[in-house]
Design an enzyme around this catalytic site. Sequence first.
Site: not given
Ligand code: BES
Ligand code: ZN
Length: 851
Positions: A257, A292, A314
Site C-alpha cells: 500500500m 507503490e 492503478e
Molecule cells: N493501492 C493498492 C493497494 C490496495 C488494494 C489497497 C486494494 C486497498 C485495496 C496498491 O497500490 C496495489 O495496487 N497493490 C497491489 C500490488 C501491485 C503491484 C499491483 C496488490 O496489493 O496486490
Molecule cells: Zn496500486
Amino acid sequence: MRDAAPQTIRLADYTPYPFRIDHVELIFSLAPTATRVLSTLKVTPLQPGTDMRLDGEDLLLIRAAIDGAPVSVTPDATGLTVPAALLPDGPFTWECEVQIAPAENTALEGLYMSKGMYCTQCEAEGFRKITYYPDRPDVMAPFDVRILAAEDGSTPVLLSNGNPTGHGRWTDPWPKPAYLFALVAGDLVSVDDSFTTRSGRDIALRIWVRPGDEGKCAYAMDALKRSMRWDETEYGREYDLDIFQIVAVDDFNMGAMENKGLNIFNSKYVLASPETATDRDYELIEGIIAHEYFHNWTGNRITCRDWFQLCLKEGLTVFRDQQFSGDMRSHAVKRIDDVLMLRARQFREDAGPLAHPVRPEEYIEINNFYTATVYEKGAEVIGMLRTLIGPEAYRKGCDLYFERHDGQACTIEDWIAVFEDATGRDLSQFKLWYSQAGTPRLDVAEAFSDGTYTLTLRQETPDTPGQTDKAPQVIPVTVGLLGRDGRELAPSTTLELTERTQSFRFDDLPERPVPSLLRGFSAPVILRHEVSREDQLLLLAHDTDPFNKWEAGRSLAKSTLIAMVTEDTAPSEAFLDALTTVAGDASLDPAFRALALALPSEDDLAQTLHASGVTPDPDAIHAARQSLTRAIAAHAEPTLSALYDTMAVPGPYTPDAKAAGRRALRGTALRLLSERDNGDRARAQFLSADNMTEQLAAFSALLIIGQGSAAVGTFYEQWHEDRLVMDKWFALQVSLAPPEKAVRACKALAAHADFDWKNPNRFRSALGALTMNAAGFHNPSGEGYELLADWLIRLDPVNPQTAARMTTAFDSWRRYDTNRQRLIKMELERIAATPGLSRDVTEMVGRILAA
Ligand code: BES
Ligand code: ZN
C-alpha cells in the site's frame, strides 16, 4: 456491525463534498483494546446551510466539540451527521475523540495489530474505522500526527506519513485523501540508506522490519533506489519529502500500500534472501516496490476524484511498473509474462459473470473492484494509447497531466483531455475502452493477388452483464509480414482499426506473405485467425517479434492439447521437433526458452474450450497436459539433459535477470527430465541446492511425479521457523497434488498446527492453492467446492475482504457440465444463505449467481 441494506453506489450520483478540510490533526494514545484517537479538523463550509456528514464505523464516540464547545451528535451504523443548525457559516474547528480496539480487528482494515505491532490499512474506506471523517478521495488535507506510545512499552518506534518533527510526531505538508493515511508502531528495526534526487536533495530511506529480518532488506532497498531514479529519468518525477519509509508486516490483505511517505508491505514483497526467496519472489519485490513508489505521483500527488476512477491510479501505475520491470530485465520476457497474467485473470473475468468495465459505473463494496480488469486491462489501455500516439506524445501528455493536475483529485476525463490537448487528436472513440466491458474478438480474413495483400479485420465484443450491442473500439493492431523463407517482407506497422470491419492493403509483395498479427500483443483482444500448422511453425522459427514468436509456439501447443482432449490424437512430430529446436537454440534468451517450453494452464484450456462451444472436462484436460508433458520429455530428452548441465549457474546466487533466466530454463528441463529419470536429478538437486529457486524447482518436480513425500518432511524440518517459506510448503503440496488427492491434501494441511488461517498469506497458501489445482478443485464429487465454501463461510466474519476475493474461484461455473454446475450453485447458495454474511461476500456471490 453489518449494514441492514447494502447500498448501490453510482458514478452518475457523484456530488462534491460541501466542506473543505483545511487541516487535520490526529493524536493517538495506543492500547490494544482501548486506543484513543483525538482528531481536530479545520473546516470551511463551501455551501453554508448544509449538514456535515462524517463517515465512521465501529467507533466508540467519547466526545465531540465545535470551536471548543461540546456538541451532542448521535452516530448511526455508518457515521454521523452534524445538523447545519449546529455549524457556523464560516471556518470552524471540529474536534472529536473516539475509542477503538486494534487488537480485535481481524479484518485488517483500519488500525489493527499484527504480531504485537500496530499498523493501518486505509484504502479504500478504512479510515472511517479510525475516526469520524469525510472518507472519500476528493477530500484532501495536510495532516499532523502525534502518537503516544502504548503503556506496555511495546512500541518504541512510532511512524506516520510525512517528515518527522519529534518522537512520535509527524507532519505531512502535502494535502492527501484519508485513504493514504498510515500509522505504524512497534518494536521494529530499520535498514537505512539515502538517495540524492536529480535536483540534489538528500532523501533518507528506511525499511522497517521485525528484529531478525534486517538481513533480508537489501534487494528491496536496491529496487527502491532504482525506482526513484527511473521515475526521474522516464517521467521527470522527483520525490517530495525528506524521508521515504517502507514497513513489512506479516498480516496484510493485499500485496502492498502506497501511503504517503510510509508504504506498508506484505512482508513477502520485501523480505528476500537467496536461501528463502525464489527468482520469482525477487522479481515481484522489484515490481511491487516500484509500483507503490510510483504511486507517489500517480495516485498521491494526483489522486482519484471517486473510487470509480480507480484505474486512473492503478491502471497507470501498473503500466509504469511494467515499463520499469521491462527496462530492468527483458522487455520481451516481461511482455509475455504480463500477457499470460492478463489472459489468465482478466480474460477469464471478462468472460464470466464478474465482467465489468475498466471504469465501473456502480458497486456495492468498492473492495470488490480491485480487479484484473481495473488493474491489468487498465494498464493495457494506457499501453494502447502510447502505441497510438507514440512515445514522445505520450510523454508530452503525461508532463501536461502532472503540470495541470498536481494536488488534485481527478477523473478519466482529465486524463484523456491531456492527451487530446497534447496531440490535437479526438480520443472520444478511444474512451470506449473505459466504459465497454468484455474482450473484443478480432476475426481475420486475407486475400492476395498481383502483389497486393489485403487484410480484413472485423471486431466484435460479446455481451457482458448489463451491456449489449457494443460499439466498435479503436484497436491498434501491429503487423509485420514474413516471406515463405522466413525473411521479413514488411516490418512492423500499426494499423488502427476503428470500424466494425476494415481492410488494409500491402502492395508490391513478391509472394503471398505469412502475417505476424498483433505483434507485442498490441491490444487486449482475442485474435480469431485460422493459421495452418505450417505457418505457425514458420512464425515460431522466424518471427522477428519475440512476443509473436512465443505466441506461435503457444498456439501450436494449445491446438495440440485441444486436439488431444477432443479427438484423442497424439502430438505431431513437427511440433515436438520445433519445440526441441527452440529449447536448444543458444541464440535465444534462456528465460524466453523457458517460457516457450511452458504449456498453457489447465484453466486456460478450459476457457478456450468453453469459448469454442465445448464443455471442458477438467480431468481430460489434466490428462492431456500430462501426456503432452511426457511426450515432450521423451522427444527432447537429450536436449533437456544437455540444458540441465549447461544452464547451471556457477558461483554464488545473484538475483539478476540473466542468472534467473538460466535457472528458469534449467528448472523447466529438470521438471521434464523427472518424467524420464524417476526424479533422480530432482532428489539430488533438492538436497544440494543453496538457493530457494533451485530447491523449490526440485521439490515441485518431485511433488508432480508423486515422489515428494520424503522431501515434504525434510523441507519442513529445514524451514518450519520461516513463515514465508512455510507458505510455499503449504501451497505446493496442494497445488501440485494429483487431482484425486488435492482435496485430501488441503484438508490435512488445514488441520496442521502451523495452519494459522487468520493470516491471509497462510489462508491463501492452502485454500487459494486448492483453487489453482484445476482438476483437484473441480473433482466431480464436489468435495473441492464444499471445502472452499466451508472455509469461506468460516473466514467471512473474520476477514470479509480476503473471503470475497477468493469467491472468484467459482466465477467460471457456467463453463462446466450440469453436474458440476449444480454442485457449485449449491455451494454458492449455501454461502449466500449464511446469516450475517458480509456485504463483500454477499455482493460477490450475488453477482456470480446472477450469470
Ligand atoms: N493501492 C493498492 C493497494 C490496495 C488494494 C489497497 C486494494 C486497498 C485495496 C496498491 O497500490 C496495489 O495496487 N497493490 C497491489 C500490488 C501491485 C503491484 C499491483 C496488490 O496489493 O496486490
Ligand atoms: Zn496500486
